[in-house]
Design an enzyme around this catalytic site. Structure first.
Site, PDB file in Angstrom:
ATOM      1  N   PHE A 261      10.341  -5.021   9.873  1.00 32.37           N
ATOM      2  CA  PHE A 261      11.559  -4.585  10.707  1.00 32.37           C
ATOM      3  C   PHE A 261      11.117  -5.349  12.372  1.00 32.37           C
ATOM      4  CE2 PHE A 261       8.172  -1.440  12.427  1.00 32.37           C
ATOM      5  CZ  PHE A 261       8.461  -1.353  13.519  1.00 32.37           C
TER       6      PHE A 261
ATOM      7  N   LYS B 262      14.525 -10.311   1.230  1.00 31.31           N
ATOM      8  CA  LYS B 262      14.750  -9.109   1.235  1.00 31.31           C
ATOM      9  C   LYS B 262      14.309  -8.631   2.634  1.00 31.31           C
ATOM     10  CE  LYS B 262      13.135  -5.359   1.218  1.00 31.31           C
ATOM     11  NZ  LYS B 262      13.276  -4.499   2.294  1.00 31.31           N
TER      12      LYS B 262
ATOM     13  N   GLU C 113      14.877  -2.832   5.614  1.00 40.11           N
ATOM     14  CA  GLU C 113      16.200  -1.735   5.466  1.00 40.11           C
ATOM     15  C   GLU C 113      16.450  -1.072   6.892  1.00 40.11           C
ATOM     16  OE1 GLU C 113      13.388  -1.624   4.237  1.00 40.11           O
ATOM     17  OE2 GLU C 113      12.965   0.337   3.344  1.00 40.11           O
TER      18      GLU C 113
ATOM     19  N   SER D  35       3.051  -4.132   6.500  1.00 43.83           N
ATOM     20  CA  SER D  35       1.772  -3.442   6.674  1.00 43.83           C
ATOM     21  C   SER D  35       0.717  -3.730   5.714  1.00 43.83           C
ATOM     22  CB  SER D  35       2.088  -2.029   6.506  1.00 43.83           C
ATOM     23  OG  SER D  35       2.824  -1.631   5.704  1.00 43.83           O
TER      24      SER D  35
ATOM     25  N   CYS E 132       2.709  -7.559  15.723  1.00 46.78           N
ATOM     26  CA  CYS E 132       1.361  -7.937  14.913  1.00 46.78           C
ATOM     27  C   CYS E 132       0.460  -8.851  15.736  1.00 46.78           C
ATOM     28  CB  CYS E 132       1.773  -8.415  13.631  1.00 46.78           C
ATOM     29  SG  CYS E 132       2.320 -10.201  13.721  1.00 46.78           S
TER      30      CYS E 132
ATOM     31  N   GLU F  14      -3.990   0.879  12.902  1.00 47.42           N
ATOM     32  CA  GLU F  14      -2.819  -0.065  13.547  1.00 47.42           C
ATOM     33  C   GLU F  14      -1.789   1.013  13.925  1.00 47.42           C
ATOM     34  OE1 GLU F  14      -0.267  -2.487  11.063  1.00 47.42           O
ATOM     35  OE2 GLU F  14      -0.157  -3.714  12.831  1.00 47.42           O
TER      36      GLU F  14
HETATM   37  P1  NAD Z   1       6.400  -2.233   6.008  1.00 45.38           P
HETATM   38  O1  NAD Z   1       5.005  -2.686   5.247  1.00 45.38           O
HETATM   39  O2  NAD Z   1       6.675  -0.962   5.985  1.00 45.38           O
HETATM   40  O3  NAD Z   1       7.557  -2.979   5.446  1.00 45.38           O
HETATM   41  C1  NAD Z   1       7.577  -4.323   5.093  1.00 45.38           C
HETATM   42  C2  NAD Z   1       8.447  -4.711   4.075  1.00 45.38           C
HETATM   43  O4  NAD Z   1       7.917  -3.974   2.850  1.00 45.38           O
HETATM   44  C3  NAD Z   1       9.949  -4.132   4.212  1.00 45.38           C
HETATM   45  O5  NAD Z   1      10.878  -5.220   3.745  1.00 45.38           O
HETATM   46  C4  NAD Z   1       9.818  -2.821   3.346  1.00 45.38           C
HETATM   47  O6  NAD Z   1      11.291  -2.569   2.944  1.00 45.38           O
HETATM   48  C5  NAD Z   1       8.860  -3.414   2.314  1.00 45.38           C
HETATM   49  N1  NAD Z   1       8.395  -1.950   1.548  1.00 45.38           N
HETATM   50  C6  NAD Z   1       8.047  -0.907   2.498  1.00 45.38           C
HETATM   51  N2  NAD Z   1       7.562   0.052   1.743  1.00 45.38           N
HETATM   52  C7  NAD Z   1       7.252  -0.596   0.406  1.00 45.38           C
HETATM   53  C8  NAD Z   1       6.809  -0.148  -0.935  1.00 45.38           C
HETATM   54  N3  NAD Z   1       6.243   0.842  -0.886  1.00 45.38           N
HETATM   55  N4  NAD Z   1       6.948  -1.046  -1.876  1.00 45.38           N
HETATM   56  C9  NAD Z   1       7.370  -2.432  -1.619  1.00 45.38           C
HETATM   57  N5  NAD Z   1       7.913  -2.643  -0.716  1.00 45.38           N
HETATM   58  C10 NAD Z   1       7.818  -1.937   0.508  1.00 45.38           C
HETATM   59  O7  NAD Z   1       6.257  -2.959   7.500  1.00 45.38           O
HETATM   60  P2  NAD Z   1       6.939  -2.612   8.764  1.00 45.38           P
HETATM   61  O8  NAD Z   1       6.785  -1.272   9.233  1.00 45.38           O
HETATM   62  O9  NAD Z   1       8.699  -2.970   8.457  1.00 45.38           O
HETATM   63  O10 NAD Z   1       6.733  -3.650   9.736  1.00 45.38           O
HETATM   64  C11 NAD Z   1       5.440  -3.560  10.303  1.00 45.38           C
HETATM   65  C12 NAD Z   1       3.993  -3.945   9.856  1.00 45.38           C
HETATM   66  O11 NAD Z   1       4.309  -5.329   9.551  1.00 45.38           O
HETATM   67  C13 NAD Z   1       2.853  -3.899  10.940  1.00 45.38           C
HETATM   68  O12 NAD Z   1       1.717  -3.414  10.034  1.00 45.38           O
HETATM   69  C14 NAD Z   1       2.661  -5.457  11.202  1.00 45.38           C
HETATM   70  O13 NAD Z   1       1.464  -5.545  11.749  1.00 45.38           O
HETATM   71  C15 NAD Z   1       2.952  -6.064  10.110  1.00 45.38           C
HETATM   72  N6  NAD Z   1       3.310  -7.332  10.674  1.00 45.38           N
HETATM   73  C16 NAD Z   1       2.335  -8.388  10.296  1.00 45.38           C
HETATM   74  C17 NAD Z   1       2.844  -9.694  10.601  1.00 45.38           C
HETATM   75  C18 NAD Z   1       1.840 -10.740  10.469  1.00 45.38           C
HETATM   76  O14 NAD Z   1       2.180 -11.804  10.634  1.00 45.38           O
HETATM   77  N7  NAD Z   1       0.524 -10.475  10.055  1.00 45.38           N
HETATM   78  C19 NAD Z   1       3.973  -9.954  11.215  1.00 45.38           C
HETATM   79  C20 NAD Z   1       4.924  -9.157  11.691  1.00 45.38           C
HETATM   80  C21 NAD Z   1       4.529  -7.620  11.236  1.00 45.38           C
END
Ligand code: NAD
Length: 495
Positions: free
Chosen positions: A149, A173, A176, A226, A281, A381
């Protein structure tokens, strides 16, 4: 209420069921639209469209593919305010910050317009008598991109320009929580001349992700999110025979040596700690202060925090709201944990006054001093506007804390000692390092990615590693017979 749809085979496409989620404007704290949540059938339709488009797209000349990327670059550049406004509405970050995100994505598009050069193979003549060897880079097929997000425009653009220019087709994808930026991008790619089916957007949640991870027609997955989900995506995708790069969470430290310019450090800590409400991040979440400068530094940071204006990102503010009420409450909960763990809450962001709607998901910048590495405030985090200060007695003690961490995304050192900085870049176990630069996000022609729990897989995003990820290499050994036939020889050729 409008429903954000999929974009499949060049068209906005309704979901096969009514399953949907709410999309909030976090500054208003209210639902502004709904988003379709894909069923397996919808995912199959998106993958099938990308699969069907692949043969023609991968056979399209490099010149034509690059021209379309150039067109998209021009459209994006001319309309970036529009995309930034969509990002601000559904994410909450300020408009200038959203524009910054779009600009960093645009840089990857510009990088991908040089694909003709990046895809060049190599050629060695006469490696053996009359035998030449050369390499060619070819696209993989359908690639899935799953994004978080916090950067609804930039993170997809870390991947799809490179993937598409290299000849792959894509199913994106998006999160959401903010699905509209992806649709805007899909429509502009179409306007740039991209054939239908080359870029598809699949809205959804775990159902959509699992369908991408298990489909035999998807060759590679680029994931950002994450750490627990990144690990899951990596393990599931690779178990299904896919190439996977899964970028995870982070906890980034800024090591401050006593000789540093403390005004520069305080400004940098504010920018990197509270920009985008700490939902980056590459945010700095821990200042590791090497004594005796901690008292002075904390005073300087706290003084600057008083000047920060929190509010609706469409107004003239420094920092917007958090993404959801639940996330805001979770982040605020760490202030209670800090108090229980006997840390010093220097600035408490709860209950601040804001320039925005009272229903927004607000939490002000928070500064916590004397944080112990055994506290969850240090270990987790937090992903919000909470900056911790850990005090250490030496460079070595600070380095050890950083290297003992489970994440290894970004870090920074602040010092005027070139030798110390050089030693740090050599010794620290982190993928992206800033020297007197707080958020060292690499430019597009270098690659973005961390170490340890911040990246599962071998390959980073964009730059040469991105080109490598989205292609596979063939090595050809060729002989064109001349009149003198070589005869039978069962050994390896040696001359
Ligand atoms: P998230 O892990 O909740 O979601 C990321 C994606 O995974 C979304 O598209 C989501 O729909 C999907 N998802 C969520 N739960 C899932 C599940 N149980 N099974 C399969 N898919 C699932 O992350 P977020 O809250 O959207 O974003 C924040 C996180 O992203 C933070 O931890 C941040 O550090 C990380 N991030 C990392 C980088 C990097 O380059 N390392 C960059 C941006 C964000």
């Amino acid at each position: 209420m409008t429903k954000v749809m999929h974009f499949i085979n060049g068209k906005l496409t309704a979901n096969s069921s009514n399953r949907s989620g709410n999309v909030f404007d976090p500054a208003l704290g209210k639902v502004v639209r709904e988003v379709s949540l894909a069923e397996i059938a919808d995912a199959q339709a998106a993958i099938a469209a990308a699969h069907a488009a692949f043969p023609a797209w991968s056979d399209t000349s490099l010149t034509k593919r690059q021209q379309i990327m150039f067109n998209f670059r021009e459209i994006l550049n001319a309309n970036k305010q529009e995309l930034a406004a969509i990002v601000t509405e559904e994410h909450g970050k300020t408009l200038p910050d959203a524009l910054g995100e779009v600009t960093r994505g645009l840089e990857v598009v510009e990088f991908a317009t040089g694909m003709a050069n990046l895809l060049k193979g190599s050629y060695s003549e006469s490696v053996s008598t009359s035998i030449d060897v050369y390499s060619i880079k070819q696209p993989l097929g359908v690639v899935g991109i799953i994004s978080p997000f916090n950067f609804p425009a930039m993170v997809p653009m870390w991947f799809f320009p490179v993937a598409i220019a290299a000849g792959n087709t894509v199913v994106l994808k998006p999160s959401e929580k903010n699905p509209s930026a992806a649709i805007w991008i899909a429509e502009q790619l179409k306007a740039a001349g991209l054939p239908d089916g080359v870029f598809n957007v699949l809205q959804g949640d775990k159902v959509a992700v699992d369908a991408l991870l298990t489909s035999a027609d998807v060759q590679a997955i680029s994931f950002v999110g994450s750490t627990p989900i990144a690990k899951y995506v990596y393990e599931t995708g690779t178990a299904h025979g896919k190439r996977v790069q899964a970028l995870g969470g982070a906890k980034n430290h800024m090591l401050v040596l006593p000789d540093a310019d403390l005004d520069l450090v305080a400004d940098s800590a504010i920018n990197a700690g509270f920009g985008s409400a700490g939902e980056r991040c590459m945010a700095i979440s821990v200042v590791v202060a090497v004594e005796p400068i901690a008292d002075e530094l904390v005073t300087k940071i706290a003084a600057r925090m008083k000047e920060l204006k929190v509010g609706d990102g469409r107004r003239n503010c420094d920092m917007g709201p958090l993404i959801t009420a639940e996330h805001r409450d979770k982040v605020a909960g760490y202030i209670e944990i800090a108090i229980a763990d006997k840390a010093t809450v220097v600035v408490d962001g709860r209950g601040i006054s804001v320039d925005g709607d009272s229903n927004g998901f607000w939490l002000g910048p928070t500064l916590i001093d004397n944080v112990s590495t055994s506290s969850k405030v240090y270990q987790d985090e937090i992903f919000g506007p909470v900056l911790s200060v850990v005090r250490v007695s030496s460079y070595a003690a600070g380095l050890k804390i950083i290297n003992d961490g489970v994440y290894g995304n970004g870090t920074a050192i602040f010092t005027n000692d070139g030798g110390a900085a050089r030693r740090f870049q050599n010794e620290v176990e982190v993928g992206m390092i800033g020297i007197n630069v707080p958020i060292p996000v690499p430019v597009s022609y270098y690659s973005f990615g961390g170490f340890k729990s911040s990246l599962f897989g071998d390959t980073k995003a964009h730059g040469l590693q991105g080109v490598h990820f989205f292609t596979r290499e063939k090595t050809v050994t060729s002989r064109w017979l001349d009149p003198s036939h070589g005869g039978i020889n069962l050994g390896f050729p040696q001359n």
